[in-house]
Design an enzyme around this catalytic site. Structure first.
Site, mmCIF file in Angstrom:
data_model
loop_
_atom_site.group_PDB
_atom_site.id
_atom_site.type_symbol
_atom_site.label_atom_id
_atom_site.label_comp_id
_atom_site.label_asym_id
_atom_site.label_seq_id
_atom_site.Cartn_x
_atom_site.Cartn_y
_atom_site.Cartn_z
ATOM 1 N N ASP A 210 0.855 -1.205 0.000
ATOM 2 C CA ASP A 210 0.000 0.000 0.000
ATOM 3 C C ASP A 210 0.877 1.235 0.000
ATOM 4 O O ASP A 210 2.081 1.148 0.201
ATOM 5 C CB ASP A 210 -0.868 -0.008 1.270
ATOM 6 C CG ASP A 210 0.012 -0.103 2.521
ATOM 7 O OD1 ASP A 210 0.435 0.954 3.011
ATOM 8 O OD2 ASP A 210 0.310 -1.223 2.989
ATOM 9 N N ASP A 212 0.542 3.622 2.264
ATOM 10 C CA ASP A 212 0.261 4.172 3.587
ATOM 11 C C ASP A 212 -0.892 5.181 3.457
ATOM 12 O O ASP A 212 -1.917 4.832 2.875
ATOM 13 C CB ASP A 212 1.540 4.750 4.209
ATOM 14 C CG ASP A 212 1.427 4.875 5.713
ATOM 15 O OD1 ASP A 212 0.830 3.983 6.335
ATOM 16 O OD2 ASP A 212 1.913 5.865 6.264
HETATM 17 N N1 ADE Z 1 2.395 -3.004 6.835
HETATM 18 C C1 ADE Z 1 1.824 -2.960 5.621
HETATM 19 N N2 ADE Z 1 1.474 -1.700 5.299
HETATM 20 C C2 ADE Z 1 1.824 -0.925 6.352
HETATM 21 C C3 ADE Z 1 1.734 0.453 6.629
HETATM 22 N N3 ADE Z 1 1.209 1.298 5.746
HETATM 23 N N4 ADE Z 1 2.216 0.897 7.822
HETATM 24 C C4 ADE Z 1 2.766 0.047 8.702
HETATM 25 N N5 ADE Z 1 2.866 -1.266 8.492
HETATM 26 C C5 ADE Z 1 2.409 -1.754 7.335
#
Ligand code: ADE
Length: 273
Positions: A210, A212
């Site tokens: 992703d 974030d």
């Molecule tokens: N693991 C997978 N995506 C994450 C994110 N955006 N922040 C922290 N840990 C994660």
């Protein structure tokens, strides 16, 4: 007790290694309690590998609850020398797209409530940690990924490890970007520190799932997004491990890294007093 040369700590989405043969499950007790789960030992590409699901089967331990001291101790007690963590991460850079892989080379600690060391209660040790990930293992992982030919993998990058379990705020996500961080996750620490103290070679295959929550035109991270993007890249991580197993040198002392000697001149306590 069976022995293994390679240890794999599987993160979210990686709870077993289907490509293992001669499989045996063992339960190990350590001075630091039970590891996250039973450890599966078997062969991958003819090499003994020990597999441990970091969050336990069924994903029952949140990142702050993972018994990292027990996990690293258990792998060490099996004779493991090379530890590979497979972890889901968020991307803090446009060029690291969901489903890409990253082999990070730096680490920033933003955890708050984790035990970071095996040494306490009268023994003081300060290991060098300028290079938090084993450079030998990291470059073999990269080489293995490149050999597969169809995997998008980024060489290097800084992994910021947050406490969680909630994801970041936009202010935090943007601050990490301004600080020069590349990926964000919740699990590389304290594992990397404990592996160094245990004189193990440790590196991470980070699976971007992703963006974030910093990227205004993209949806913010959710568990659904993480899980949805994981199946593709954990499959690639397993293929990388299969290739890596054939490349690991028999003798770590011939390698450029100094992980095997991390405690040399790191112990402050005078044993004679
Ligand atoms: N693991 C997978 N995506 C994450 C994110 N955006 N922040 C922290 N840990 C994660």
């Amino acid at each position: 007790m069976p022995q293994a040369k390679i240890g794999v700590i599987g993160g979210s989405g990686l709870y077993q290694m289907e490509n293992m043969t001669d499989v045996e499950e063992i339960r190990i007790q350590t001075p630091f309690g039970d590891p996250s789960d039973v450890i599966t030992i078997g062969k991958v590409s003819g090499v003994e590998m020990a597999f441990l699901p970091r969050h336990g089967r069924g994903h029952r331990l949140n990142p702050s609850e993972v018994p990292s001291r027990a996990n690293i101790w258990a792998l060490k007690s099996l004779g493991v020398e090379w530890v590979i963590s497979v972890s889901a991460v968020g991307s803090l850079r446009q060029e690291i797209a969901p489903r890409d892989l990253v082999i990070p080379d730096q680490l920033l600690d933003r955890t708050k409530s984790r035990v970071n060391s095996f040494y306490e209660g009268g023994v003081v040790v300060h290991c060098a940690f300028a290079e938090p990930f084993c450079p030998t293992l990291s470059s073999l992982l990269l080489e293995s990924a490149h050999e597969l030919g169809d995997v998008k993998v980024h060489q290097g990058g800084t992994y910021v490890c947050m406490e969680g379990p909630l994801f970041s705020t936009k202010a935090e996500s943007n601050a990490y970007r301004q600080m020069g961080m590349d990926i964000i996750g919740m699990t590389a620490l304290p594992e990397a520190k404990l592996a160094r103290e245990a004189e193990l070679c440790y590196a991470v295959i980070a699976c971007a799932t992703d963006y974030d929550c910093w990227y205004e035109s993209e949806e913010s991270v959710s568990v659904e997004m993480v899980v949805g993007n994981l199946s593709a890249n954990t499959g690639n991580a397993k293929r990388i491990l299969q290739t890596l197993a054939q490349k690991l040198p028999a003798d770590r002392s011939t390698q450029a890294c100094t992980c095997e000697r991390a405690l040399d001149s790191a112990i402050m306590t005078d044993p004679s007093l």
